[in-house]
Design an enzyme around this catalytic site. Structure first.
Site, PDB file in Angstrom:
ATOM      1  CE  LYS A  55      72.721 -14.583  13.553  1.00 30.29           C
ATOM      2  NZ  LYS A  55      71.961 -13.503  14.165  1.00 30.29           N
ATOM      3  CD  GLN A  99      70.904 -10.039  13.134  1.00 31.69           C
ATOM      4  OE1 GLN A  99      70.893 -11.227  12.880  1.00 31.69           O
ATOM      5  NE2 GLN A  99      71.649  -9.542  14.108  1.00 31.69           N
ATOM      6  CG  ASP A 122      67.818 -14.986  18.469  1.00 30.28           C
ATOM      7  OD1 ASP A 122      68.926 -15.536  18.482  1.00 30.28           O
ATOM      8  OD2 ASP A 122      67.538 -14.011  17.753  1.00 30.28           O
TER       9      ASP A 122
END
Ligand code: NDP
Length: 298
Positions: A55, A99, A122
């Site tokens: 990422k 994460q 997200d």
């Protein structure tokens, strides 16, 4: 029956990333700063380390700033929440991603709830899930949004098509079903309690498999000509003499390709779309934070 067209998610994602890089450069020129994504990794889960590294690299390659925060596995929830709070107020940070999974003892829902919904790239915050549910603008989870881009590219108008989503997780199945419904498909959500799953799938013009079971969806479940989107990423046990097993999806690719009209491969299908959409969401957040209008079609 001809072999299905293989939907090249990697090529699609590369093209999207190239477009995003152009927009990011234009944004930086106008706003005087790069769009910024903060990625927080707690602990040393090897798969998570790979994802976080990928990422960060993708951000930099697209001309966006990447702020990585790697914390030890024994980080307290209070310390993690205070980092999130700091990032919420950091003007250089447009998107925040923590994460998952978090190490045991840390409450994932509490951490997601602490992220500002306007930086929740997200799309996991209940505010964004609620916005999607009621048809308001908000951040949509990256994987289903990426699947939707591939579907629209392949099929154009989805109105009236029968879609079956296998899986009902908050991060893939549920938002996927909502996006398909918004696009006027007729949607069935299947899960572990669904009866006669093969028959349910056989009715579908669009099949999205997000289960996490290697090659569960067989070729004879697929309606001839259907479009198959395989979200699953499963590693098979290694063959003798090999260190790592093969990656396969939730769909038996060879069998399904003999029947489907189009199908995503694993790897190289949905996977690359997820990071590209994360960059897209970060850029959308950056435009919003800067009070600027995002370019059309983002
Ligand atoms: P979850 O484990 O959260 O959800 C799996 C879903 O599949 C559940 O709804 C479950 O039903 C359903 N299910 C399990 N067994 C069966 C069965 N035998 N028949 C029908 N349905 C079943 O997984 P995720 O949604 O997080 O991920 C799904 C897959 O997608 C995984 O392989 C994951 O690695 C992959 N993935 C890939 C991404 C990418 O970037 N390409 C991103 C995210 C995930 P129930 O609700 O009843 O338990």
């Amino acid at each position: 029956m001809a072999e299905a067209m293989v939907i090249d998610g990697k090529a699609f994602a590369d093209a999207l990333r190239a477009r995003l890089a152009e927009h990011a450069a234009a944004f930086a020129h106008q706003a005087g700063r790069r769009p910024g994504l903060a990625v927080v990794l707690v602990g040393d889960d090897p798969a998570s380390q790979v994802y976080v590294g990928a990422k960060g690299k993708a951000c930099e390659a697209a001309g966006m700033a990447s702020f990585e925060h790697r914390l030890p596995a024994d980080t307290s929830e209070a310390a993690l929440l205070s980092l999130v709070e700091r990032l919420n107020h950091d003007p250089e940070v447009d998107g925040i991603l923590v994460q998952m999974p978090l190490p045991a003892g840390l409450d994932e829902q509490a951490v997601i709830a602490a992220i500002s919904p306007d930086k929740d790239v997200d799309g996991f915050h209940v505010i964004n899930a609620g916005r999607l549910a009621v048809g308001q603008k908000g951040f949509v989870p990256c994987t289903p949004l990426g699947c939707m881009m591939l579907l629209k590219d392949r099929l154009g108008d989805l109105s009236g098509l029968d879609a079956v989503v296998i899986g009902r997780s908050n991060i893939v199945g549920k938002p996927m079903a909502q996006l398909l419904n918004d696009a006027n498909a007729t949607v069935t959500i299947a899960h572990s309690r669904t009866k006669n799953l093969a028959d349910v799938v056989r009715r579908a013009d669009i099949v999205v498999a997000a289960v996490g079971r290697p090659e569960m969806v067989r070729g004879d479940w697929i309606k001839p000509g259907a479009t198959v989107i395989d979200v699953g990423i499963n590693r098979l046990p290694p063959a003798e003499g090999k260190e790592k097993g093969r990656l396969v999806g939730d769909v038996a690719f060879a069998e399904a390709s003999a029947v489907a009209g189009a199908i995503t491969p694993v790897p190289g299908g949905v996977g690359p779309m997820t990071i590209a959409v994360l960059l897209r969401n970060t850029l959308v957040a950056a435009y919003a934070h800067a009070g600027m209008t995002a370019p059309a079609g983002l």
